[in-house]
Design an enzyme around this catalytic site. Sequence first.
Site, short mmCIF file in Angstrom:
data_model
loop_
_atom_site.label_atom_id
_atom_site.label_comp_id
_atom_site.label_asym_id
_atom_site.label_seq_id
_atom_site.Cartn_x
_atom_site.Cartn_y
_atom_site.Cartn_z
N GLY A 139 21.71 33.89 65.47
CA GLY A 139 22.61 32.85 65.01
C GLY A 139 21.92 31.91 64.04
O GLY A 139 20.71 31.98 63.84
N GLU A 141 16.87 33.78 64.31
CA GLU A 141 17.42 32.46 63.98
C GLU A 141 17.53 32.31 62.47
O GLU A 141 16.59 32.63 61.73
CB GLU A 141 16.49 31.35 64.48
CG GLU A 141 16.31 31.30 65.97
CD GLU A 141 15.26 30.25 66.36
OE1 GLU A 141 15.58 29.44 67.24
OE2 GLU A 141 14.15 30.24 65.80
N CYS A 142 18.64 31.83 62.01
CA CYS A 142 18.87 31.43 60.62
C CYS A 142 18.41 32.50 59.63
O CYS A 142 19.10 33.48 59.44
CB CYS A 142 18.20 30.08 60.35
SG CYS A 142 18.93 29.19 58.95
N GLY A 143 17.24 32.36 59.01
CA GLY A 143 16.77 33.37 58.07
C GLY A 143 16.67 34.74 58.70
O GLY A 143 17.01 35.75 58.09
#
Length: 499
Positions: A467, A366-368
């Site tokens: 994502g 996720e993200c990072g």
Amino acid sequence: MSSSNQHARPRLIIAGTGSGAGKTTVTLGLMKALARSGMSVQGFKCGPDYIDPTYHTAVTGRASRNLDAWMTSPEYVKKAFAKASAGHDISIIEGVMGLYDGKDPLSNTGSTAEIALITQTPVILVVDVRSMARSAAAIVLGFQQLEPDLNIAGVIVNRCGSAGHYSIVKKAIEQMCGIPVVGWLKREEDMSIPERHLGLVPAIERGELGPLFERAADALLEGTDLDAIIAIARAAPDIEELIMNHEDVSRQNTDPMWTGVHLKCSEDSTSGVSDERGTSSSPVIAVARDAAFNFYYPDNLELLEAAGARLKYFSPLAGDGIPTEADGIYLGGGFPEEFAALIADNVSFLEGLREAVRSEMPLFAECGGYMVLAETLTNREGLTYNMAGIIPAQVQMQVKRAALGYREARAVEDSFLLKKGEVVRGHEFHYSIMTYQEEGDIPYAYETKGLRGMKQEGYARGNVVAGYTHVHLGSHPGAAGRWVQHCLSYRLRRSGQHI
């Protein structure tokens, strides 16, 4: 418990009239003051936020929890609160934005008010009273009248010019609104919580904000009736009774946002949990956790444990590679751009990710974590670092925020997390952009819906799902179980066994 009723769960929501009213300062000062008095304090945060819970955790010494009825459901929120608050003297819930601000300007959805109504928690309203006297009463009165069912039980006025100023606004509010003004904070510019810049969480983890928490408690205690605040918290209704009153409805509820969810809440969410088969037969999910990867909902980790997984924490920044016993990997969000050089130098970590993909181990990012799976990461200074190279894309940090808000993410194809068309809820908040090499041939993970419409987002290929969306597994209870089952299948396949 200090309360005679073990189910009463003394609790307060600290809400503001708007962002910047001072609710974070009041929350942290109150938490610290209560902890100093010997009380066991459990923190909560309304809405999808990671920064404020990190503050709470640093102050109270126990993991703060998010309460969000849009990402999950009202039933989920009540039960999650009941479990996490059990055994503690008092729970302090920090609001988000202004009391009535949320996902929808025409309703309480996603707001602090929604959480207050669902959990029947008394609200302490923080009001910035700079340059006003009786007008402060009009503000409080308006907040009372917008939602009559809400229990605004007290007021703390912030940024008072003097004790005389406080006396004036206190009399005005109490006369017109019929509720007590229980405290005040002076107009001290150095009491402001630092800007929520990207280096803030690492600073918290290094203990650099400890003195600020102490000052917040000192300032609060100087002008606040702590006994009155505790009394308001103890007047909250029995939380278990609230749950039981809706139990029949919950049993009939087929909403996938709640059905079948069982949370295991504990003070230490980092401990592994064994199922009936014993830990030796449980699949292991390796979770990256350090200053670069630290944005995880405790609920997500506990739902994975409840589904039968053992969680193994490791630190890429400390030089750790992927744990050898891993049957799955979870890379959460955080600040990889702050530590890009260290991550790039950890060859065993990056090669471990590549090997995991080659062996078809379930990998969720996720993200990072999503950013680290790209080929390169360019920070704000323009320095570019090699990352895992699993996703054919480059990541560029930018000064302007790229995305913020709730997301409803619908799976584009079947994966170990979701079946095609299934929906999980979460949020986006990032300053980077991901640029793919071949824009026309991207195996997107989700089609997300937010305030600005629909878009395709993320990456899903083989056993990789990644994502920008931070998902809440409580929004789709089957997802955690499916993920763990795929990790078990990988474990058995690796050992030459069959399910």
